[in-house]
Design a protein around this motif. Structure first.
Motif, short mmCIF file in Angstrom:
data_model
loop_
_atom_site.label_atom_id
_atom_site.label_comp_id
_atom_site.label_asym_id
_atom_site.label_seq_id
_atom_site.Cartn_x
_atom_site.Cartn_y
_atom_site.Cartn_z
N LEU A 66 87.64 34.94 113.89
CA LEU A 66 88.29 33.73 114.39
C LEU A 66 87.68 32.49 113.75
N PHE A 67 86.37 32.50 113.60
CA PHE A 67 85.66 31.39 112.95
C PHE A 67 86.20 31.19 111.52
N GLY A 68 86.28 32.30 110.77
CA GLY A 68 86.74 32.21 109.39
C GLY A 68 88.17 31.70 109.28
N GLU A 69 89.02 32.13 110.19
CA GLU A 69 90.42 31.68 110.16
C GLU A 69 90.50 30.20 110.51
N ALA A 70 89.72 29.76 111.48
CA ALA A 70 89.68 28.33 111.83
C ALA A 70 89.13 27.51 110.68
N TRP A 71 88.15 28.05 109.97
CA TRP A 71 87.58 27.37 108.80
C TRP A 71 88.67 27.12 107.77
N ARG A 72 89.50 28.13 107.51
CA ARG A 72 90.56 27.98 106.51
C ARG A 72 91.66 27.03 106.94
N ARG A 73 91.90 26.92 108.25
CA ARG A 73 93.03 26.13 108.75
C ARG A 73 92.58 24.82 109.41
N PHE A 74 91.43 24.31 109.04
CA PHE A 74 90.87 23.17 109.77
C PHE A 74 91.78 21.96 109.77
N VAL A 141 81.01 22.51 104.85
CA VAL A 141 80.05 23.62 104.89
C VAL A 141 80.76 24.89 104.42
N ALA A 142 80.21 25.58 103.45
CA ALA A 142 80.82 26.78 102.91
C ALA A 142 81.00 27.83 104.02
N ALA A 143 82.09 28.59 103.93
CA ALA A 143 82.44 29.52 105.00
C ALA A 143 81.35 30.55 105.26
N ALA A 144 80.87 31.22 104.21
CA ALA A 144 79.86 32.28 104.41
C ALA A 144 78.57 31.71 104.97
N SER A 145 78.17 30.53 104.51
CA SER A 145 76.95 29.91 105.02
C SER A 145 77.11 29.52 106.48
#
Length: 223
Positions: A66-74, A141-145
């Motif tokens: 969910l975090f990753g998807e929110a990161w992409r769709r901010f 902030v980079a996604a993986a970090s």
């Protein structure tokens, strides 16, 4: 210039996931308290195994997706609303629902110290990983970090809860964090590439512990 931006992003991430950040995360154990009560987690080794299962197959994995998807769709207000609704629907217990919602709202409110339009894109009812993911992306902030920091903070909080519950000492707790470091890195990288189709889990005992905690008589934690 890029080094300055990266340093600022790192400082913000450290602030947001610091125990001093006013979100009240210390009040929750995510069902760990019940797991200790029921004898599912008895010592530091058991705590480490419990956390590894959550990272690979449980709530921490789903939170990371969910975090990753929110990161992409901010920048997508409608998309963030959909992810937030999905995140809340995935909460396996009333306490889990309250935990992620309370932390998400508190995080968004506290993050307003760093003004950004992304805060207006977040829905009022926002789960914690969705709020952190969107805000991290908005601030570069980079996604993986960002995911590694988020998962490490979650594990650290659970280790702290385990120490308070008497299944681990301070030195053993530090050892758990050292031992689980590679797994946190692995799962952060994996989650940064994952999509919503990758949601799912098999940490059944953890989900049951979260449900049983709702009726536990004597409690230190709210979940």
């Amino acid at each position: 210039m890029s080094e300055n931006v990266d340093t600022k992003a790192l400082l913000r991430l450290m602030a947001w996931l610091s125990p001093a950040f006013p979100i009240g995360g210390f009040a929750y154990s995510g069902g760990l308290e019940r797991a200790v009560h029921d004898g599912l987690v008895k010592d530091a080794a058991g705590l480490g195994a419990w956390l590894s299962s959550l990272l690979r197959h449980g709530s921490l994995w789903n939170d990371a997706v969910l975090f990753g998807e929110a990161w992409r769709r901010f920048g997508d207000e409608a998309g963030l609303k959909d992810i937030a609704e999905l995140g809340l629907a995935l909460a396996g217990s009333a306490e889990r629902y309250t935990e992620t919602l309370s932390l998400g709202k508190a995080f968004a409110a506290a993050a307003s110290a760093w003004p950004h339009p992304v805060l207006d894109h977040l829905p009022p009812a926002v789960p914690f990983p969705v709020a952190v993911g969107a805000v991290a992306a908005a601030h570069g902030v980079a996604a993986a970090s960002a995911l590694a920091a988020y998962l490490h903070a979650a594990v650290s909080q659970s280790v702290s809860a385990g120490i308070r519950l008497g299944v681990s000492g301070q030195t053993e707790g530090v050892g758990i964090l050292a031992d689980i470091e590679d797994l946190v890195t692995e799962m952060a990288e994996k989650a940064s590439r994952a999509r919503l189709d990758d949601l799912g889990g098999a940490a059944v005992q953890a989900e049951i512990a979260s449900l049983r905690h709702e009726t536990q008589h004597s409690r230190l934690f709210r979940s």
